[in-house]
Design an enzyme around this catalytic site. Structure first.
Site, PDB file in Angstrom:
ATOM      1  N   ARG A  86      29.354 -65.562  79.427  1.00 57.93           N
ATOM      2  CA  ARG A  86      30.784 -65.207  79.440  1.00 57.93           C
ATOM      3  C   ARG A  86      31.065 -64.002  80.336  1.00 57.93           C
ATOM      4  NH1 ARG A  86      32.226 -66.986  73.258  1.00 57.93           N
ATOM      5  NH2 ARG A  86      31.439 -69.082  73.620  1.00 57.93           N
ATOM      6  N   ASP A 143      47.202 -59.197  66.158  1.00 58.77           N
ATOM      7  CA  ASP A 143      45.936 -59.634  66.733  1.00 58.77           C
ATOM      8  C   ASP A 143      45.608 -58.680  67.877  1.00 58.77           C
ATOM      9  OD1 ASP A 143      44.256 -62.481  66.483  1.00 58.77           O
ATOM     10  OD2 ASP A 143      43.957 -61.437  68.391  1.00 58.77           O
TER      11      ASP A 143
HETATM   12  C1  LIG Z   1      38.839 -67.025  64.198  1.00 53.44           C
HETATM   13  S1  LIG Z   1      40.410 -66.249  64.446  1.00 53.44           S
HETATM   14  C2  LIG Z   1      41.035 -66.235  62.784  1.00 53.44           C
HETATM   15  C3  LIG Z   1      42.502 -66.599  62.730  1.00 53.44           C
HETATM   16  C4  LIG Z   1      43.090 -66.699  61.310  1.00 53.44           C
HETATM   17  N1  LIG Z   1      42.996 -65.447  60.607  1.00 53.44           N
HETATM   18  C5  LIG Z   1      42.421 -67.793  60.525  1.00 53.44           C
HETATM   19  O1  LIG Z   1      41.588 -67.531  59.654  1.00 53.44           O
HETATM   20  O2  LIG Z   1      42.698 -68.971  60.811  1.00 53.44           O
HETATM   21  C6  LIG Z   1      39.904 -64.539  64.683  1.00 53.44           C
HETATM   22  C7  LIG Z   1      40.981 -63.672  65.331  1.00 53.44           C
HETATM   23  O3  LIG Z   1      40.598 -62.298  65.178  1.00 53.44           O
HETATM   24  C8  LIG Z   1      40.988 -61.598  66.332  1.00 53.44           C
HETATM   25  N2  LIG Z   1      40.195 -60.365  66.422  1.00 53.44           N
HETATM   26  C9  LIG Z   1      38.879 -60.213  66.737  1.00 53.44           C
HETATM   27  N3  LIG Z   1      38.531 -58.920  66.753  1.00 53.44           N
HETATM   28  C10 LIG Z   1      39.654 -58.218  66.407  1.00 53.44           C
HETATM   29  C11 LIG Z   1      39.944 -56.832  66.249  1.00 53.44           C
HETATM   30  N4  LIG Z   1      39.009 -55.875  66.460  1.00 53.44           N
HETATM   31  N5  LIG Z   1      41.196 -56.476  65.891  1.00 53.44           N
HETATM   32  C12 LIG Z   1      42.153 -57.428  65.685  1.00 53.44           C
HETATM   33  N6  LIG Z   1      41.950 -58.751  65.828  1.00 53.44           N
HETATM   34  C13 LIG Z   1      40.709 -59.137  66.190  1.00 53.44           C
HETATM   35  C14 LIG Z   1      40.710 -62.592  67.468  1.00 53.44           C
HETATM   36  O4  LIG Z   1      41.462 -62.269  68.627  1.00 53.44           O
HETATM   37  C15 LIG Z   1      41.119 -63.928  66.824  1.00 53.44           C
HETATM   38  O5  LIG Z   1      42.435 -64.286  67.146  1.00 53.44           O
END
Ligand SMILES: C[S@@+](CC[C@H](N)C(=O)[O-])C[C@H]1O[C@@H](n2cnc3c(N)ncnc32)[C@H](O)[C@@H]1O
Length: 291
Positions: free
Chosen positions: A50, A159
């Site tokens: 990546r 997010d």
């Molecule tokens: C797998 S998705 C989960 C979405 C939703 N909560 C669900 O369970 O369906 C994880 C999300 O966490 C966000 N994320 C990852 N690290 C983060 C951080 N340090 N602060 C805020 N959001 C974060 C990512 O951008 C992504 O959109």
């Protein structure tokens, strides 16, 4: 390692030899410091692949230079692309649907008359990805309280990834993505969008405010929240970062408020003194007269 010549997209012939352990550790340390991400050694290949793509996209000479750009803190576009590349945005409407049942049964139904009389309800969808989670919360609220948009009821959805927040705000979903929405809710709360897609109607979107927020950084909100959904996000973080996050959530929940986390996550550490298990991956903030 240096990537001296650009490689074609999708090139799969990179080996670990192209990406030294020291470089991996440097990237992992930055990801941990800036975002709480825990990049394990066994992810080295995928991290390399990546990063190599980002190096090409940003016409950077090599990974070491790209790391210096990230560490300088002055390269917003590169930082955003980096976090996007290392996290997944997989989500769906009414994912882990038992949480929405608990939310409706234990928070909404007992509070109906108060909410209708103007009592405050605040929900936070932390790590909301493209918006399906806060929209599911909104539909569940509107199902019980059709006039919710006129009351003191709000959902904050945050997010870290600005591109993802932009998609959440646009809120257009193809047919295959809306299949998880119960048919009655589909009928009540969706409207046709462009290109054969579907959009939550104005009642749903008016309950939700989207914002960019790094869960590992400072939070401007003071709370208290009645419910926090932070599901399938902490899984990316190392244990100390997770433990801090649980404690920070506990501090922002009102007594009796609920925390919903992902199916493979568990609250651990000092937060367990304030958060009691209240169902599958659900925790309730204890009633504490001192706070
Ligand atoms: C797998 S998705 C989960 C979405 C939703 N909560 C669900 O369970 O369906 C994880 C999300 O966490 C966000 N994320 C990852 N690290 C983060 C951080 N340090 N602060 C805020 N959001 C974060 C990512 O951008 C992504 O959109």
């Amino acid at each position: 390692m240096t990537l001296t010549a650009p490689r074609p997209p999708g090139d799969q012939d990179r080996s670990d030899a192209d990406f030294s352990d020291a470089e991996f550790r440097r990237v992992a340390a930055f990801a941990q410091r800036a975002y709480g991400l825990a990049l394990q050694e066994n992810k080295k290949q995928v991290v390399h692949s990546r990063l190599a793509r980002l190096v090409q996209d940003f016409r950077c000479p090599d990974i070491a230079t790209f790391c210096s750009w990230l560490e300088s803190g002055n390269c917003q576009a590169e930082l955003e692309a980096f976090i996007s590349a290392l996290t997944t945005n997989v989500t769906s409407f009414f994912r882990e649907s038992h949480h929405f049942d608990i939310f409706a049964e234990e928070l909404l139904k007992p509070g109906l008359s108060g909410l209708r009389a103007g009592q405050r309800l605040r929900v936070w969808s932390a790590g909301c990805s493209t918006g399906q989670e806060p929209c599911s919360v909104a539909m569940r609220i509107l199902d019980l309280i059709p006039e919710a948009a006129k009351l003191n009821i709000r959902i904050l959805a945050t997010d870290i990834d600005p591109a993802i927040i932009a998609k959440a705000r646009a809120a257009t979903y193809p047919e295959e993505e809306i299949r998880g929405i119960p048919p009655a809710f589909r009928k009540s709360f969706l409207q046709p969008g462009s290109g054969g897609k579907f959009m939550p109607d104005a009642r749903v979107s008016s309950l939700i405010r989207y914002a960019e927020l790094n869960l590992v950084g400072d939070w401007p909100m003071r709370g208290p929240f009645d419910a926090i959904f932070c599901r399938n996000v902490a899984i990316y973080f190392d244990k100390p970062t997770q433990a801090r996050l649980w404690s920070r959530f506990a501090a922002l929940l009102r007594p009796g408020g609920l925390l919903f986390i992902g199916h493979s996550e568990r609250v651990a550490g000092p937060a367990l003194e304030e958060l009691l298990s209240a169902g599958i991956t659900t925790y309730r903030r204890i009633q504490d007269p001192k706070r």
